[in-house]
Design a protein around this motif. Structure first.
Motif, short mmCIF file in Angstrom:
data_model
loop_
_atom_site.label_atom_id
_atom_site.label_comp_id
_atom_site.label_asym_id
_atom_site.label_seq_id
_atom_site.Cartn_x
_atom_site.Cartn_y
_atom_site.Cartn_z
N ILE A 168 39.15 24.00 30.00
CA ILE A 168 37.73 23.82 30.51
C ILE A 168 37.61 23.88 32.23
O ILE A 168 37.01 24.50 32.47
CB ILE A 168 37.11 22.77 29.58
N GLY A 169 38.40 23.02 32.67
CA GLY A 169 38.35 23.11 34.08
C GLY A 169 38.67 24.28 34.72
O GLY A 169 38.31 24.59 35.81
N ALA A 170 39.81 24.73 34.35
CA ALA A 170 40.24 26.36 34.99
C ALA A 170 39.09 27.25 34.70
O ALA A 170 38.88 27.84 35.58
CB ALA A 170 41.61 26.70 34.25
N ASP B 111 43.56 29.54 44.38
CA ASP B 111 43.12 28.87 43.20
C ASP B 111 42.35 29.74 42.08
O ASP B 111 42.69 29.24 41.10
CB ASP B 111 42.12 27.98 44.01
N GLN B 112 41.80 30.71 42.67
CA GLN B 112 41.16 31.81 41.76
C GLN B 112 42.37 32.44 40.83
O GLN B 112 42.01 32.36 39.54
CB GLN B 112 40.44 32.81 42.27
N GLY B 113 43.44 32.71 41.38
CA GLY B 113 44.45 33.23 40.56
C GLY B 113 45.24 32.15 39.63
O GLY B 113 45.37 32.78 38.30
N VAL C 82 33.66 27.05 28.75
CA VAL C 82 32.97 25.93 29.47
C VAL C 82 31.69 25.49 28.39
O VAL C 82 31.54 24.07 28.31
CB VAL C 82 32.14 26.48 30.83
N ALA C 83 31.24 26.53 27.69
CA ALA C 83 30.22 26.01 26.95
C ALA C 83 30.67 25.15 25.76
O ALA C 83 29.93 24.13 24.86
CB ALA C 83 29.32 27.15 26.09
N TRP D 75 37.33 29.09 37.90
CA TRP D 75 37.29 30.32 37.93
C TRP D 75 35.95 30.90 38.24
O TRP D 75 35.69 31.76 39.11
CB TRP D 75 37.69 31.16 36.56
N LEU D 76 34.77 30.26 37.58
CA LEU D 76 33.34 30.79 37.71
C LEU D 76 33.06 30.23 39.04
O LEU D 76 32.16 31.10 39.94
CB LEU D 76 32.46 29.93 36.57
N SER D 77 33.41 29.11 39.57
CA SER D 77 32.63 28.54 40.61
C SER D 77 33.49 29.13 41.81
O SER D 77 32.67 29.75 43.00
CB SER D 77 33.20 27.06 40.78
N GLY D 78 34.70 29.74 41.96
CA GLY D 78 35.26 30.44 42.78
C GLY D 78 34.90 31.77 43.03
O GLY D 78 34.39 32.41 44.23
#
Length: 296
Positions: free
Chosen positions: A270-272, A239-241, A151-152, A276-279
């Motif tokens: 980047i979206g994935a 969604d996480q998987g 993401v960075a 993952w972090l948000s989930g």
């Protein structure tokens, strides 16, 4: 690879409702096929004059193993969602005669799934594989580090951020390569194949109606109600998987890069990573759902 079309009389949910899930499963199968081809190629064509150094960072053979780690992680999240346990529970109810409503041609799919139950890994065997490969909390911490490093790069990474990405790739790559043995790879193939078989009847509208629900995820949530599962919790695991599989497939391709590069417009990766972090951060409390029983 896609699911075989159902018999003409079976009524399933419109395909677009589950298109992301089916695409992700097709990606899982494709990754496992590439992994098998790479293992064969590496085994048949060993490096001539290779220097025999002690094991360190992931090597070429480890790359093949990492390609199987992505679908195994996706399968682990679908297991946490309860997809295969739901299919097994419904197949057992059907075999016992507890489902009295007519299910049309879908009954053949359920019967076939039930008859093959001794040929696939059971729940305890699947959990043992997941626990050994996707070992928590170590995997979670390393995966979070990789996703944060990815993401960075969204705003264009500097040298420090590229080094952080390289370090995160190496750490998670080595962690998974040490755990993805041939048994885990075979397990991934078995589980993903059976998920496809289960979806063949879990998406059936007649089956869903028999349990008084109108979606696949409601059906899975009802089956997992005793564990506090909810439709939103089920969807979060799915969604996480899916997001995690995307990141891990990228890792399999780039873990050994000296300075891995991510374009700022690589929105899918980047979206994935961000999803993952948000989930992981959200993990909402599951609401209670009614127990699984056929509607009167």
């Amino acid at each position: 690879m896609r699911l075989a079309p159902p018999p003409p009389d079976i009524v399933i949910a419109p395909r677009h409702e589950h298109e992301p899930l089916l695409r992700a499963l097709a990606l899982s199968l494709s990754a496992l096929e590439r992994q098998s081809a790479l293992v064969i190629a590496l085994s048949a064509d060993p490096l001539e004059g290779a220097i025999d150094l002690p094991p360190g960072a992931p090597n070429a053979m480890d790359r093949a193993q990492l390609q199987a780690a992505a679908p195994l992680y996706f399968a682990a999240e679908l297991e946490a969602a309860g997809l295969l346990p739901t299919a097994e529970q419904i197949a057992g109810l059907f075999a016992s005669g507890a489902i009295s409503q007519p299910l049309g041609p879908g009954a053949q799919l359920i019967n076939g799934f039930w008859r093959a139950r001794r040929e696939r890994l059971d729940a305890n065997e699947r959990q043992a594989i997941f626990a050994r490969v996707i070992e928590t909390p170590y995997f979670e911490r390393l995966m979070a580090g990789l996703c944060e490093a990815i993401v960075a790069q969204a705003d264009g990474g500097d040298l420090r951020e590229r080094v952080a990405l390289e370090t995160a790739c190496g750490a998670l790559g080595e962690f998974l390569a040490l755990r993805m043995d041939p048994m885990a790879t075979l397990a991934a193939r078995d589980i993903v194949a059976n998920i496809n078989l289960a979806l063949g009847f879990l998406r059936d509208r007649m089956l869903q109606a028999a349990f008084g629900v109108n979606s696949l995820w409601q059906l899975v949530a009802v089956a997992g109600s005793q564990q506090g599962q909810s439709a939103s919790g089920v969807q979060r695991h799915v969604d996480q998987g899916r997001a995690g599989q995307t990141v891990l497939l990228w890792l399999a391709e780039h873990y050994a890069d000296a300075a891995p590069q991510i374009a700022a417009d690589d929105y899918e990766l980047i979206g994935a990573a961000q999803r993952w972090l948000s989930g992981r951060a959200a993990a909402p409390a599951a609401a209670a759902a009614p127990a699984l029983s056929a509607a009167a």
